[in-house]
Scaffold this motif. Structure first.
Motif, PDB file in Angstrom:
ATOM      1  N   GLU A 176       4.011   5.608  -5.006  1.00  0.00           N
ATOM      2  CA  GLU A 176       2.644   5.929  -4.339  1.00  0.00           C
ATOM      3  C   GLU A 176       2.015   4.847  -3.565  1.00  0.00           C
ATOM      4  O   GLU A 176       1.819   4.804  -2.597  1.00  0.00           O
ATOM      5  N   ILE A 177       2.194   3.352  -4.359  1.00  0.00           N
ATOM      6  CA  ILE A 177       1.795   2.362  -3.802  1.00  0.00           C
ATOM      7  C   ILE A 177       2.511   2.007  -2.653  1.00  0.00           C
ATOM      8  O   ILE A 177       2.196   1.362  -1.599  1.00  0.00           O
ATOM      9  N   GLU A 178       3.910   2.116  -2.752  1.00  0.00           N
ATOM     10  CA  GLU A 178       4.767   1.658  -1.394  1.00  0.00           C
ATOM     11  C   GLU A 178       4.608   2.659  -0.403  1.00  0.00           C
ATOM     12  O   GLU A 178       4.724   2.327   0.815  1.00  0.00           O
ATOM     13  N   LYS A 179       4.284   4.068  -0.636  1.00  0.00           N
ATOM     14  CA  LYS A 179       4.272   4.958   0.487  1.00  0.00           C
ATOM     15  C   LYS A 179       2.648   4.705   1.032  1.00  0.00           C
ATOM     16  O   LYS A 179       2.770   4.616   2.393  1.00  0.00           O
ATOM     17  N   LYS A 180       1.881   4.359   0.387  1.00  0.00           N
ATOM     18  CA  LYS A 180       0.550   3.807   0.827  1.00  0.00           C
ATOM     19  C   LYS A 180       0.783   2.702   1.887  1.00  0.00           C
ATOM     20  O   LYS A 180       0.173   2.528   3.085  1.00  0.00           O
ATOM     21  N   ALA A 181       1.337   1.445   1.442  1.00  0.00           N
ATOM     22  CA  ALA A 181       1.557   0.467   2.082  1.00  0.00           C
ATOM     23  C   ALA A 181       2.734   0.887   3.290  1.00  0.00           C
ATOM     24  O   ALA A 181       2.149   0.333   4.441  1.00  0.00           O
ATOM     25  N   LYS A 182       3.392   1.865   3.361  1.00  0.00           N
ATOM     26  CA  LYS A 182       4.133   1.985   4.539  1.00  0.00           C
ATOM     27  C   LYS A 182       3.084   2.848   5.577  1.00  0.00           C
ATOM     28  O   LYS A 182       3.519   2.657   6.604  1.00  0.00           O
ATOM     29  N   VAL A 183       2.392   3.645   4.970  1.00  0.00           N
ATOM     30  CA  VAL A 183       1.385   4.221   5.919  1.00  0.00           C
ATOM     31  C   VAL A 183       0.601   3.403   6.637  1.00  0.00           C
ATOM     32  O   VAL A 183       0.285   3.355   7.921  1.00  0.00           O
ATOM     33  N   VAL A 184       0.180   2.314   6.036  1.00  0.00           N
ATOM     34  CA  VAL A 184      -0.768   1.317   6.489  1.00  0.00           C
ATOM     35  C   VAL A 184       0.115   0.427   7.642  1.00  0.00           C
ATOM     36  O   VAL A 184      -0.535   0.372   8.625  1.00  0.00           O
ATOM     37  N   GLU A 185       1.142   0.297   7.298  1.00  0.00           N
ATOM     38  CA  GLU A 185       1.851  -0.482   8.526  1.00  0.00           C
ATOM     39  C   GLU A 185       2.353   0.339   9.424  1.00  0.00           C
ATOM     40  O   GLU A 185       2.219   0.172  10.773  1.00  0.00           O
ATOM     41  N   GLU A 186       2.403   1.566   9.520  1.00  0.00           N
ATOM     42  CA  GLU A 186       2.922   2.598  10.603  1.00  0.00           C
ATOM     43  C   GLU A 186       1.675   2.746  11.387  1.00  0.00           C
ATOM     44  O   GLU A 186       1.694   2.976  12.642  1.00  0.00           O
ATOM     45  N   GLN A 187       0.344   2.891  10.757  1.00  0.00           N
ATOM     46  CA  GLN A 187      -0.951   2.709  11.512  1.00  0.00           C
ATOM     47  C   GLN A 187      -0.968   1.864  12.430  1.00  0.00           C
ATOM     48  O   GLN A 187      -1.227   1.737  13.512  1.00  0.00           O
ATOM     49  N   ALA A 188      -0.817   0.372  11.747  1.00  0.00           N
ATOM     50  CA  ALA A 188      -0.652  -0.866  12.568  1.00  0.00           C
ATOM     51  C   ALA A 188       0.237  -1.011  13.763  1.00  0.00           C
ATOM     52  O   ALA A 188       0.027  -1.356  14.771  1.00  0.00           O
ATOM     53  N   ALA A 189       1.517  -0.564  13.403  1.00  0.00           N
ATOM     54  CA  ALA A 189       2.404  -0.543  14.583  1.00  0.00           C
ATOM     55  C   ALA A 189       1.983   0.474  15.686  1.00  0.00           C
ATOM     56  O   ALA A 189       2.192   0.129  16.902  1.00  0.00           O
ATOM     57  N   ALA A 190       1.420   1.664  15.318  1.00  0.00           N
ATOM     58  CA  ALA A 190       1.064   2.684  16.206  1.00  0.00           C
ATOM     59  C   ALA A 190      -0.229   2.062  17.038  1.00  0.00           C
ATOM     60  O   ALA A 190      -0.304   2.333  18.371  1.00  0.00           O
ATOM     61  N   ARG A 191      -1.047   1.231  16.377  1.00  0.00           N
ATOM     62  CA  ARG A 191      -2.296   0.472  17.091  1.00  0.00           C
ATOM     63  C   ARG A 191      -1.617  -0.176  18.253  1.00  0.00           C
ATOM     64  O   ARG A 191      -2.195  -0.580  19.169  1.00  0.00           O
ATOM     65  N   LEU A 192      -0.716  -1.104  17.736  1.00  0.00           N
ATOM     66  CA  LEU A 192       0.014  -2.014  18.621  1.00  0.00           C
ATOM     67  C   LEU A 192       0.760  -1.267  19.971  1.00  0.00           C
ATOM     68  O   LEU A 192       0.545  -1.584  21.191  1.00  0.00           O
ATOM     69  N   LYS A 193       1.249  -0.207  19.545  1.00  0.00           N
ATOM     70  CA  LYS A 193       1.913   0.486  20.665  1.00  0.00           C
ATOM     71  C   LYS A 193       1.148   1.098  21.631  1.00  0.00           C
ATOM     72  O   LYS A 193       1.142   0.940  22.892  1.00  0.00           O
ATOM     73  N   VAL A 194      -0.275   1.375  21.030  1.00  0.00           N
ATOM     74  CA  VAL A 194      -1.340   1.821  22.084  1.00  0.00           C
ATOM     75  C   VAL A 194      -1.677   0.874  22.962  1.00  0.00           C
ATOM     76  O   VAL A 194      -2.040   1.122  24.228  1.00  0.00           O
ATOM     77  N   GLU A 195      -2.007  -0.470  22.303  1.00  0.00           N
ATOM     78  CA  GLU A 195      -2.545  -1.642  23.080  1.00  0.00           C
ATOM     79  C   GLU A 195      -1.565  -1.984  24.272  1.00  0.00           C
ATOM     80  O   GLU A 195      -1.788  -2.473  24.972  1.00  0.00           O
ATOM     81  N   ILE A 196      -0.143  -1.820  23.735  1.00  0.00           N
ATOM     82  CA  ILE A 196       0.932  -2.232  24.871  1.00  0.00           C
ATOM     83  C   ILE A 196       0.789  -1.155  26.053  1.00  0.00           C
ATOM     84  O   ILE A 196       0.900  -1.708  26.957  1.00  0.00           O
ATOM     85  N   ALA A 197       0.789  -0.030  25.572  1.00  0.00           N
ATOM     86  CA  ALA A 197       0.548   0.971  26.744  1.00  0.00           C
ATOM     87  C   ALA A 197      -0.634   1.058  27.537  1.00  0.00           C
ATOM     88  O   ALA A 197      -0.445   0.952  28.780  1.00  0.00           O
ATOM     89  N   ARG A 198      -1.917   0.544  26.968  1.00  0.00           N
ATOM     90  CA  ARG A 198      -3.005   0.174  27.614  1.00  0.00           C
ATOM     91  C   ARG A 198      -2.737  -1.035  28.632  1.00  0.00           C
ATOM     92  O   ARG A 198      -3.200  -0.753  29.995  1.00  0.00           O
ATOM     93  N   ILE A 199      -2.097  -1.994  28.037  1.00  0.00           N
ATOM     94  CA  ILE A 199      -1.975  -2.974  29.147  1.00  0.00           C
ATOM     95  C   ILE A 199      -1.104  -2.889  30.199  1.00  0.00           C
ATOM     96  O   ILE A 199      -1.244  -3.217  31.322  1.00  0.00           O
TER      97      ILE A 199
END
Length: 309
Positions: free
Chosen positions: A104-127
């Motif tokens: 469960e801890i590993e799963k939560k950490a992976k979710v947080v990492e995926e959210q950070a990657a999604a935010r970065l993808k959004v910022e790159i698309a904005r630029i």
């Protein structure tokens, strides 16, 4: 048979090692205490005395005692095995719980990492969207007039190769001025892409943003600089190949009156100085815009031909 006959007699030990004399002595003592005649008011006295008598009958006979000792031994071994299995089962359950918790801890950490990657993808698309919008705002010039720059006091020869090696950098003014980016800071930021030959910083009319033109050492350096985010996170730099945002008439007007139309400039290294750079900048940006638009149209034609083929 579930009762412990040795305990009924008051013995703390059990098994063949207990002597027969100790069994007889223990029976006499317990019989005097548990006899119903001495416990007339106790309703369970008779039942306890019967159990005491049955225990002595078994333990007092050698063959019966041997059979009972064997049953007692087997019973103790069974209980010990059950206790061992229970402990092993408890350990297995605890291990399973620990593994589920770690998962469960590993799963939560992976979710947080995926959210950070999604935010970065959004910022790159904005630029990328900002760059595309800025390119769409620039009008297309189809004429191929050879515009020249007047020489108001200081002559300067325009090398045609500089057109393909120039980038325009824009940033917001945080507290007035250049928003924290000086010529030296820009040079330090872009020197990782190649040699920076020339830098000119110009304050915009609205004073809400500043821009600069950088002449790089090669076309490859221009491509590398426009494909990576640059500057501070709080005030990023918008880096595009140098383009004009004014019409041909405005450029011509500035060519005729370069001093009146220009804005204050900051000069670094050798090249144009002061107000005369504004006309050189617009002419350079105009030619670069024409080349960029031609390249874009050619690419669209090639892509369309490839799809139709």
């Amino acid at each position: 048979m579930e009762e412990d006959f040795y305990l009924l007699l008051g013995l703390t030990t059990s098994g063949p090692e207990v002597p027969q004399a100790a069994i007889r002595k223990a029976y006499r003592v317990r019989a005097l205490l548990c006899h119903p005649d001495k416990r007339g008011d106790d309703p369970v006295a008779a039942a306890e005395f019967v159990s005491l008598q049955r225990a002595y009958d078994v333990l007092g006979d050698e063959q019966a005692r041997a059979a009972y000792d064997e049953l007692l031994r087997l019973r103790k071994e069974r209980l010990q095995k059950e206790n061992h299995l229970s402990a092993k089962r408890r350990k297995m359950m605890q291990d399973l719980h620990d593994r589920e918790r770690a998962h469960e801890i590993e799963k939560k950490a992976k979710v947080v990492e995926e959210q950070a990657a999604a935010r970065l993808k959004v910022e790159i698309a904005r630029i990328r969207k900002q760059r595309a919008q800025q390119q769409e705002k620039v009008p297309l010039f189809s004429d191929k007039r050879n515009l020249s720059v007047p020489s108001p006091g200081t002559a300067h020869h325009i090398d045609a190769s500089d057109i393909d090696k120039t980038i325009k950098v824009t940033w917001a003014c945080l507290e007035g001025g250049s928003g924290g980016y000086s010529a030296e800071q820009l040079k330090d930021i872009f020197k990782e892409f190649g040699e920076v030959e020339d830098i000119v910083i110009r304050q915009g009319k609205s004073r809400m943003k500043s821009s600069a033109l950088l002449v790089m050492g090669s076309k490859e350096a221009v491509i590398a600089a426009t494909q990576r985010p640059c500057g501070n996170i709080s005030n990023p730099l918008l880096v595009v190949p140098a383009m004009v945002t004014t019409g041909a008439a405005s450029v011509t007007s500035e060519l005729l009156h370069p001093v009146a139309a220009s804005q204050p400039t900051t000069r670094v290294s050798n090249g144009l100085v002061g107000a005369s750079y504004r006309s050189f900048e617009d002419v350079t940006l105009l030619k670069m815009r024409q080349a960029a638009e031609r390249a874009r149209l050619e690419k669209e034609i090639r892509d369309k031909d490839a799809r139709e083929a």
